[in-house]
Design a protein around this motif. Structure first.
Motif, PDB file in Angstrom:
ATOM      1  N   LEU A   1     -33.004   3.663   5.443  1.00 35.31           N
ATOM      2  CA  LEU A   1     -34.315   4.134   5.888  1.00 35.31           C
ATOM      3  C   LEU A   1     -34.234   5.203   6.984  1.00 35.31           C
ATOM      4  CD1 LEU A   1     -36.472   0.861   5.899  1.00 35.31           C
ATOM      5  CD2 LEU A   1     -36.457   2.726   4.229  1.00 35.31           C
ATOM      6  N   PRO A   2     -33.409   5.049   8.029  1.00 35.79           N
ATOM      7  CA  PRO A   2     -33.377   6.102   9.054  1.00 35.79           C
ATOM      8  C   PRO A   2     -32.922   7.452   8.521  1.00 35.79           C
ATOM      9  CG  PRO A   2     -32.370   4.078   9.867  1.00 35.79           C
ATOM     10  CD  PRO A   2     -32.559   3.894   8.389  1.00 35.79           C
ATOM     11  N   PHE A   3     -32.175   7.472   7.414  1.00 30.74           N
ATOM     12  CA  PHE A   3     -31.654   8.736   6.890  1.00 30.74           C
ATOM     13  C   PHE A   3     -32.646   9.436   5.963  1.00 30.74           C
ATOM     14  CE2 PHE A   3     -28.051   5.896   7.678  1.00 30.74           C
ATOM     15  CZ  PHE A   3     -27.310   6.661   8.561  1.00 30.74           C
ATOM     16  N   VAL A   4     -33.427   8.671   5.221  1.00 26.50           N
ATOM     17  CA  VAL A   4     -34.318   9.272   4.210  1.00 26.50           C
ATOM     18  C   VAL A   4     -35.756   9.364   4.680  1.00 26.50           C
ATOM     19  CG1 VAL A   4     -32.852   8.466   2.337  1.00 26.50           C
ATOM     20  CG2 VAL A   4     -34.750   7.035   3.094  1.00 26.50           C
ATOM     21  N   SER A   5     -36.073   8.893   5.902  1.00 24.11           N
ATOM     22  CA  SER A   5     -37.470   8.850   6.347  1.00 24.11           C
ATOM     23  C   SER A   5     -37.905  10.184   6.949  1.00 24.11           C
ATOM     24  CB  SER A   5     -37.671   7.739   7.379  1.00 24.11           C
ATOM     25  OG  SER A   5     -36.861   7.963   8.515  1.00 24.11           O
ATOM     26  N   TYR A   6     -39.210  10.449   6.856  1.00 17.26           N
ATOM     27  CA  TYR A   6     -39.848  11.631   7.443  1.00 17.26           C
ATOM     28  C   TYR A   6     -40.607  11.184   8.695  1.00 17.26           C
ATOM     29  CZ  TYR A   6     -39.112  13.939   2.906  1.00 17.26           C
ATOM     30  OH  TYR A   6     -38.565  14.475   1.759  1.00 17.26           O
ATOM     31  N   PRO A   7     -40.274  11.671   9.879  1.00 18.91           N
ATOM     32  CA  PRO A   7     -41.027  11.277  11.083  1.00 18.91           C
ATOM     33  C   PRO A   7     -42.387  11.957  11.135  1.00 18.91           C
ATOM     34  CG  PRO A   7     -39.303  12.839  11.647  1.00 18.91           C
ATOM     35  CD  PRO A   7     -39.117  12.525  10.192  1.00 18.91           C
TER      36      PRO A   7
ATOM     37  N   GLY B   1     -44.076   2.187  12.667  1.00 24.45           N
ATOM     38  CA  GLY B   1     -43.111   1.575  11.760  1.00 24.45           C
ATOM     39  C   GLY B   1     -42.905   2.427  10.527  1.00 24.45           C
ATOM     40  N   TYR B   2     -42.315   1.811   9.488  1.00 25.35           N
ATOM     41  CA  TYR B   2     -41.991   2.507   8.252  1.00 25.35           C
ATOM     42  C   TYR B   2     -43.077   2.282   7.206  1.00 25.35           C
ATOM     43  CZ  TYR B   2     -37.296   3.398  10.030  1.00 25.35           C
ATOM     44  OH  TYR B   2     -36.231   3.831  10.768  1.00 25.35           O
ATOM     45  N   TYR B   3     -43.539   3.391   6.612  1.00 31.46           N
ATOM     46  CA  TYR B   3     -44.489   3.359   5.505  1.00 31.46           C
ATOM     47  C   TYR B   3     -43.804   3.988   4.282  1.00 31.46           C
ATOM     48  CZ  TYR B   3     -48.213   2.344   8.887  1.00 31.46           C
ATOM     49  OH  TYR B   3     -48.998   1.770   9.852  1.00 31.46           O
ATOM     50  N   LYS B   4     -44.141   3.474   3.108  1.00 30.45           N
ATOM     51  CA  LYS B   4     -43.578   4.016   1.875  1.00 30.45           C
ATOM     52  C   LYS B   4     -44.710   4.392   0.936  1.00 30.45           C
ATOM     53  CE  LYS B   4     -41.601   1.404  -1.260  1.00 30.45           C
ATOM     54  NZ  LYS B   4     -40.609   0.545  -1.938  1.00 30.45           N
TER      55      LYS B   4
ATOM     56  N   ILE C   1     -41.965   7.253   5.348  1.00 31.95           N
ATOM     57  CA  ILE C   1     -42.482   7.900   6.556  1.00 31.95           C
ATOM     58  C   ILE C   1     -42.285   6.961   7.733  1.00 31.95           C
ATOM     59  CG2 ILE C   1     -44.530   8.773   7.748  1.00 31.95           C
ATOM     60  CD1 ILE C   1     -44.579   8.767   4.017  1.00 31.95           C
ATOM     61  N   GLU C   2     -41.712   7.476   8.802  1.00 31.05           N
ATOM     62  CA  GLU C   2     -41.594   6.708  10.044  1.00 31.05           C
ATOM     63  C   GLU C   2     -42.722   7.145  10.978  1.00 31.05           C
ATOM     64  OE1 GLU C   2     -38.577   5.863  13.806  1.00 31.05           O
ATOM     65  OE2 GLU C   2     -38.108   7.407  12.333  1.00 31.05           O
ATOM     66  N   LEU C   3     -43.695   6.248  11.172  1.00 27.39           N
ATOM     67  CA  LEU C   3     -44.833   6.570  12.030  1.00 27.39           C
ATOM     68  C   LEU C   3     -44.487   6.249  13.479  1.00 27.39           C
ATOM     69  CD1 LEU C   3     -47.742   7.355  12.646  1.00 27.39           C
ATOM     70  CD2 LEU C   3     -48.423   5.013  12.055  1.00 27.39           C
ATOM     71  N   ARG C   4     -44.667   7.261  14.323  1.00 27.52           N
ATOM     72  CA  ARG C   4     -44.496   7.087  15.764  1.00 27.52           C
ATOM     73  C   ARG C   4     -45.849   7.282  16.431  1.00 27.52           C
ATOM     74  NH1 ARG C   4     -39.218  11.128  16.194  1.00 27.52           N
ATOM     75  NH2 ARG C   4     -37.880   9.972  14.730  1.00 27.52           N
ATOM     76  N   VAL C   5     -46.223   6.354  17.288  1.00 25.04           N
ATOM     77  CA  VAL C   5     -47.537   6.398  17.941  1.00 25.04           C
ATOM     78  C   VAL C   5     -47.337   6.764  19.405  1.00 25.04           C
ATOM     79  CG1 VAL C   5     -49.610   5.096  18.547  1.00 25.04           C
ATOM     80  CG2 VAL C   5     -48.451   4.665  16.365  1.00 25.04           C
ATOM     81  N   LYS C   6     -48.000   7.811  19.828  1.00 29.54           N
ATOM     82  CA  LYS C   6     -47.930   8.214  21.232  1.00 29.54           C
ATOM     83  C   LYS C   6     -49.224   7.837  21.937  1.00 29.54           C
ATOM     84  CE  LYS C   6     -49.681  12.947  20.642  1.00 29.54           C
ATOM     85  NZ  LYS C   6     -49.400  14.385  20.885  1.00 29.54           N
ATOM     86  N   GLN C   7     -49.096   7.509  23.205  1.00 32.73           N
ATOM     87  CA  GLN C   7     -50.248   7.085  23.983  1.00 32.73           C
ATOM     88  C   GLN C   7     -51.175   8.262  24.259  1.00 32.73           C
ATOM     89  OE1 GLN C   7     -51.141   4.091  24.814  1.00 32.73           O
ATOM     90  NE2 GLN C   7     -49.308   2.953  24.199  1.00 32.73           N
ATOM     91  N   ARG C   8     -52.452   7.976  24.200  1.00 30.83           N
ATOM     92  CA  ARG C   8     -53.442   9.004  24.504  1.00 30.83           C
ATOM     93  C   ARG C   8     -53.530   9.195  26.012  1.00 30.83           C
ATOM     94  NH1 ARG C   8     -59.873   8.826  22.783  1.00 30.83           N
ATOM     95  NH2 ARG C   8     -60.449  10.858  23.654  1.00 30.83           N
ATOM     96  N   ARG C   9     -53.443  10.422  26.460  1.00 28.32           N
ATOM     97  CA  ARG C   9     -53.500  10.721  27.880  1.00 28.32           C
ATOM     98  C   ARG C   9     -54.937  10.940  28.325  1.00 28.32           C
ATOM     99  NH1 ARG C   9     -49.412  15.496  29.112  1.00 28.32           N
ATOM    100  NH2 ARG C   9     -50.753  16.495  27.571  1.00 28.32           N
ATOM    101  N   GLU C  10     -55.306  10.232  29.378  1.00 29.48           N
ATOM    102  CA  GLU C  10     -56.639  10.401  29.941  1.00 29.48           C
ATOM    103  C   GLU C  10     -56.589  11.524  30.969  1.00 29.48           C
ATOM    104  OE1 GLU C  10     -59.273   9.020  28.878  1.00 29.48           O
ATOM    105  OE2 GLU C  10     -58.318   7.571  27.515  1.00 29.48           O
TER     106      GLU C  10
END
Length: 433
Positions: free
Chosen positions: A162-168, A232-235, A253-262
């Motif tokens: 998964l880490p090799f074939v995933s799209y961030p 996490g990982y979505y397919k 797809i590797e989904l990365r969630v970033k915190q919203r800045r106030e």
């Protein structure tokens, strides 16, 4: 070429012998016909050799930046990189395109039944782990010969891969966003009924889920109110049919969630609304903006002159924007950009200058006006050192005069009292009873 020669020979015979051919006519005309055919073959061969010599050796343009990471058992399509871009010029559709493997210089598809070449693409259906290699595409015509390579890596279909074939892909928390199932154009071309299935940790995401929505006919998955737990990982999976057989085409797809800045609403704390300056002098008006104590957002800061950007209003460069500065004071963030006059002219007195700041939270504006400094104020500043000099000199003179008077008084007192005899008095005093 053979077909062209055959048709030419046929036309020559029909012209000389007519529609009803006879053996005598053929043998009679054969020497002339053979001579004409010989000349045609010689000319075509010479033209072909000349074209190949003109093309010269192939120029290798390097490896394509996008590597192909795929899973074993799935269809793989390699597009000739030159068909994407060739120095901004479209490749001649009639150019000859060939593929070979770099490791063995073996031409592909060769005799492999699961490989074939179509419209500038090399198909592997399905791909095997042994197909991992660097593939070189050669494009050749009469004027050029061009080569580029594409690297293909085929992995075993396991969680370890998964880490090799995933799209961030990245989404922001507390917002709504969408994931995209990438690199499907070769399998969805000319299809309007595209159906993509989405999975999260091997769990199928339903169509009626309020959190996740798969948009029919598109490669998008909408996620409402994104949270950190959604990372996490979505397919995404698509079914592809070829010659009665179905294949699964999947992307991870590797989904990365970033915190919203106030962010903080920017506040312009300078300049003053009215600035005094003498005509012909150099003047700098700072525009200082307070951005709060948190993580600063991307902030745009600029000056306007009568609703026109300063650089456009003063193309001669007499009035310019100074360098932008970002800094912190007492753990609070500021950004500053000065407006520089070199020098101040009379036309500046009638100009409306505005300092403007913008970020995702707000747009703020502060007006500033240049006013000519009064002349009395200038004379007062010029005479101040002279007045101070007179005061110092006067004080010195008064001090010396007073010192001389004190010396004369002390001399007269000594002269009068130095030679007089005074009667002695008893040193003891009787006690009165």
């Amino acid at each position: 070429m053979k077909e062209l020669l055959k048709e030419t020979s046929k036309l020559l015979w029909l012209r000389r012998c007519g529609p009803r051919l006879s053996a005598s006519c053929v043998f009679r005309e054969q020497p002339g016909t053979m001579f004409i055919l010989y000349m045609l073959i010689t000319g075509v061969s010479a033209f072909t050799l000349q074209a190949e010599e003109h093309a010269g050796p192939c120029r290798f343009r390097g490896k394509h930046f996008k590597m192909q990471f795929r899973l074993e058992g799935e269809p793989v399509v390699l597009r000739c990189p030159q068909t994407w871009s060739w120095e901004g010029v479209s490749v001649d559709p009639h150019a000859n395109q060939t593929w070979r493997r770099n490791s063995s210089a073996q031409m592909v598809p060769g005799k492999e039944a699961r490989m074939w070449f179509k419209d500038g693409t090399l198909w592997l259906l399905p791909a095997l782990r042994a197909d991992s290699d660097t593939y070189i595409c050669t494009v050749r015509n009469a004027s050029y010969c061009d080569e580029m390579s594409v690297e293909l890596r085929v992995f075993e279909n396991t969680e370890v891969s998964l880490p090799f074939v995933s799209y961030p892909q990245i989404l922001t928390s507390a917002t709504s966003g969408s994931l995209v199932c990438p690199d499907l154009s070769e399998f969805t071309r000319n299809k309007t009924d595209m159906l993509i299935r989405w999975y999260k940790d091997s769990t199928l995401l339903g169509q009626d889920n309020e959190k996740f929505l798969s948009v029919t006919g598109t490669p998008h998955l909408v996620i409402h109110d994104v949270s950190v737990e959604d990372a996490g990982y979505y397919k995404c999976a698509l079914t592809f049919s070829h010659e009665g057989r179905q294949y699964n085409v999947t992307r991870t797809i590797e989904l990365r969630v970033k915190q919203r800045r106030e962010g903080t609403v920017p506040v312009i704390i300078s300049p003053l609304q009215t600035i005094s300056a003498a005509l012909g002098s150099r003047l700098t008006i700072p525009c200082k903006v307070f951005l709060g104590a948190g993580t600063p957002l991307n902030t745009m800061l600029w000056w306007m002159a009568n609703d026109t950007e300063v650089n456009s209003a003063y193309q001669g460069g007499r009035v310019t924007e100074g360098p932008r500065q970002e800094y912190s004071e007492n753990h609070e963030n500021y950004v500053e950009m000065p407006l520089v006059f070199n020098p101040v002219a009379r036309e500046d007195l009638d100009t409306d200058f505005k300092c403007m700041v913008f970020n995702t939270q707000s747009l703020q504006t502060l007006h500033a006006t240049v006013r000519e400094a009064s002349s009395s104020f200038s004379w007062g500043i010029a005479l101040a050192p002279l007045m101070l000099l007179f005061l110092v000199l006067g004080g010195i003179c008064l001090y010396k005069r007073g010192k001389r008077r004190a010396g004369k008084t002390y001399g007269l007192t000594t002269l009068r009292t130095g030679h007089q005899d005074f009667p002695s008095y008893p040193s003891t005093i009787k006690e009165v009873k």
